[in-house]
Design a protein around this motif. Sequence first.
Motif, PDB file in Angstrom:
ATOM      1  N   ALA A 239      17.653   6.562  -5.378  1.00  0.00           N
ATOM      2  CA  ALA A 239      16.215   6.402  -5.576  1.00  0.00           C
ATOM      3  C   ALA A 239      15.809   5.031  -5.068  1.00  0.00           C
ATOM      4  O   ALA A 239      16.585   4.078  -5.150  1.00  0.00           O
ATOM      5  N   GLY A 240      14.607   4.959  -4.533  1.00  0.00           N
ATOM      6  CA  GLY A 240      14.069   3.705  -4.017  1.00  0.00           C
ATOM      7  C   GLY A 240      12.916   3.227  -4.868  1.00  0.00           C
ATOM      8  O   GLY A 240      12.330   3.988  -5.641  1.00  0.00           O
ATOM      9  N   GLY A 241      12.606   1.949  -4.699  1.00  0.00           N
ATOM     10  CA  GLY A 241      11.570   1.356  -5.536  1.00  0.00           C
ATOM     11  C   GLY A 241      10.453   0.709  -4.745  1.00  0.00           C
ATOM     12  O   GLY A 241      10.200   1.037  -3.593  1.00  0.00           O
ATOM     13  N   ALA A 242       9.830  -0.236  -5.405  1.00  0.00           N
ATOM     14  CA  ALA A 242       8.660  -0.923  -4.875  1.00  0.00           C
ATOM     15  C   ALA A 242       8.956  -1.611  -3.553  1.00  0.00           C
ATOM     16  O   ALA A 242      10.084  -1.993  -3.271  1.00  0.00           O
ATOM     17  N   ARG A 243       7.924  -1.762  -2.768  1.00  0.00           N
ATOM     18  CA  ARG A 243       8.017  -2.446  -1.476  1.00  0.00           C
ATOM     19  C   ARG A 243       6.783  -3.319  -1.325  1.00  0.00           C
ATOM     20  O   ARG A 243       5.698  -2.933  -1.730  1.00  0.00           O
ATOM     21  N   PHE A 244       6.973  -4.459  -0.697  1.00  0.00           N
ATOM     22  CA  PHE A 244       5.832  -5.286  -0.331  1.00  0.00           C
ATOM     23  C   PHE A 244       6.218  -6.190   0.825  1.00  0.00           C
ATOM     24  O   PHE A 244       7.391  -6.463   1.055  1.00  0.00           O
ATOM     25  N   ILE A 245       5.211  -6.630   1.548  1.00  0.00           N
ATOM     26  CA  ILE A 245       5.415  -7.487   2.714  1.00  0.00           C
ATOM     27  C   ILE A 245       5.777  -8.891   2.235  1.00  0.00           C
ATOM     28  O   ILE A 245       5.110  -9.457   1.363  1.00  0.00           O
ATOM     29  N   LEU A 246       6.830  -9.432   2.808  1.00  0.00           N
ATOM     30  CA  LEU A 246       7.217 -10.810   2.509  1.00  0.00           C
ATOM     31  C   LEU A 246       6.367 -11.772   3.349  1.00  0.00           C
ATOM     32  O   LEU A 246       5.999 -11.444   4.483  1.00  0.00           O
ATOM     33  N   PRO A 247       6.046 -12.942   2.799  1.00  0.00           N
ATOM     34  CA  PRO A 247       5.302 -13.924   3.582  1.00  0.00           C
ATOM     35  C   PRO A 247       6.055 -14.265   4.878  1.00  0.00           C
ATOM     36  O   PRO A 247       7.288 -14.232   4.927  1.00  0.00           O
ATOM     37  N   VAL A 248       5.299 -14.610   5.920  1.00  0.00           N
ATOM     38  CA  VAL A 248       5.850 -14.881   7.240  1.00  0.00           C
ATOM     39  C   VAL A 248       6.950 -15.936   7.183  1.00  0.00           C
ATOM     40  O   VAL A 248       8.001 -15.774   7.809  1.00  0.00           O
ATOM     41  N   GLU A 249       6.747 -17.019   6.421  1.00  0.00           N
ATOM     42  CA  GLU A 249       7.764 -18.082   6.394  1.00  0.00           C
ATOM     43  C   GLU A 249       9.078 -17.617   5.769  1.00  0.00           C
ATOM     44  O   GLU A 249      10.148 -18.075   6.169  1.00  0.00           O
ATOM     45  N   ILE A 250       9.022 -16.681   4.845  1.00  0.00           N
ATOM     46  CA  ILE A 250      10.243 -16.112   4.252  1.00  0.00           C
ATOM     47  C   ILE A 250      10.885 -15.164   5.268  1.00  0.00           C
ATOM     48  O   ILE A 250      12.096 -15.215   5.508  1.00  0.00           O
ATOM     49  N   ALA A 251      10.083 -14.298   5.867  1.00  0.00           N
ATOM     50  CA  ALA A 251      10.592 -13.328   6.846  1.00  0.00           C
ATOM     51  C   ALA A 251      11.282 -14.028   8.008  1.00  0.00           C
ATOM     52  O   ALA A 251      12.353 -13.587   8.457  1.00  0.00           O
ATOM     53  N   GLU A 252      10.700 -15.118   8.489  1.00  0.00           N
ATOM     54  CA  GLU A 252      11.301 -15.841   9.617  1.00  0.00           C
ATOM     55  C   GLU A 252      12.692 -16.372   9.264  1.00  0.00           C
ATOM     56  O   GLU A 252      13.613 -16.299  10.076  1.00  0.00           O
ATOM     57  N   ARG A 253      12.844 -16.885   8.052  1.00  0.00           N
ATOM     58  CA  ARG A 253      14.144 -17.412   7.631  1.00  0.00           C
ATOM     59  C   ARG A 253      15.179 -16.294   7.502  1.00  0.00           C
ATOM     60  O   ARG A 253      16.346 -16.466   7.857  1.00  0.00           O
TER      61      ARG A 253
END
Length: 171
Positions: A98-112
């Motif tokens: 089973a899968g759960g919640a999803r949300f977009i990570l802020p750009v500075e986190i995603a880049e790292r």
Amino acid sequence: MKIIIGSNNPAKAAAVKNAFHYQQTEFLSLDIPSGVSEQPFSDEETIKGAINRAVGALETGNGDIGIGLEGGVQETSHGLLLCNWGALASKNMEPIIAGGARFILPVEIAERLRAGEELGPVMDDYAKKENVRKNEGAVGIFTNGLINRSEMFAHIMNLLAGQFHYQKASK
């Protein structure tokens, strides 16, 4: 019933215990390797990590149920999403997922993360806290405390427990 949790992370253990609180249950947390990257980078890899933890927990802990909970990220055309998956393993049946919640990570986190870092240490640095992954998690930071990591995994655990009980009752 004996449930083996494939992690020593307190947020994950709390979610498992909450989903099975109504039963006479013994819980054992074990540090079971996910067998995937430290930072899973797709739904498939995150699911595989959850299944590996669940099956490993069942086999290592000699319980009735093994639980694996895994956090990861999924690249989309909208940005990098945080994703979470869980698996429940029991004898004589295929693992339930089973899968759960999803949300977009802020750009500075995603880049790292795209540069090869792992979310846990990145979140500690970003939030200027220690052990964010064992407490509120990235979800707690980015929802301003409205949802914490344990609550996020609780949703997955309720999906897993519900499917497990349905399958047992329909046999």
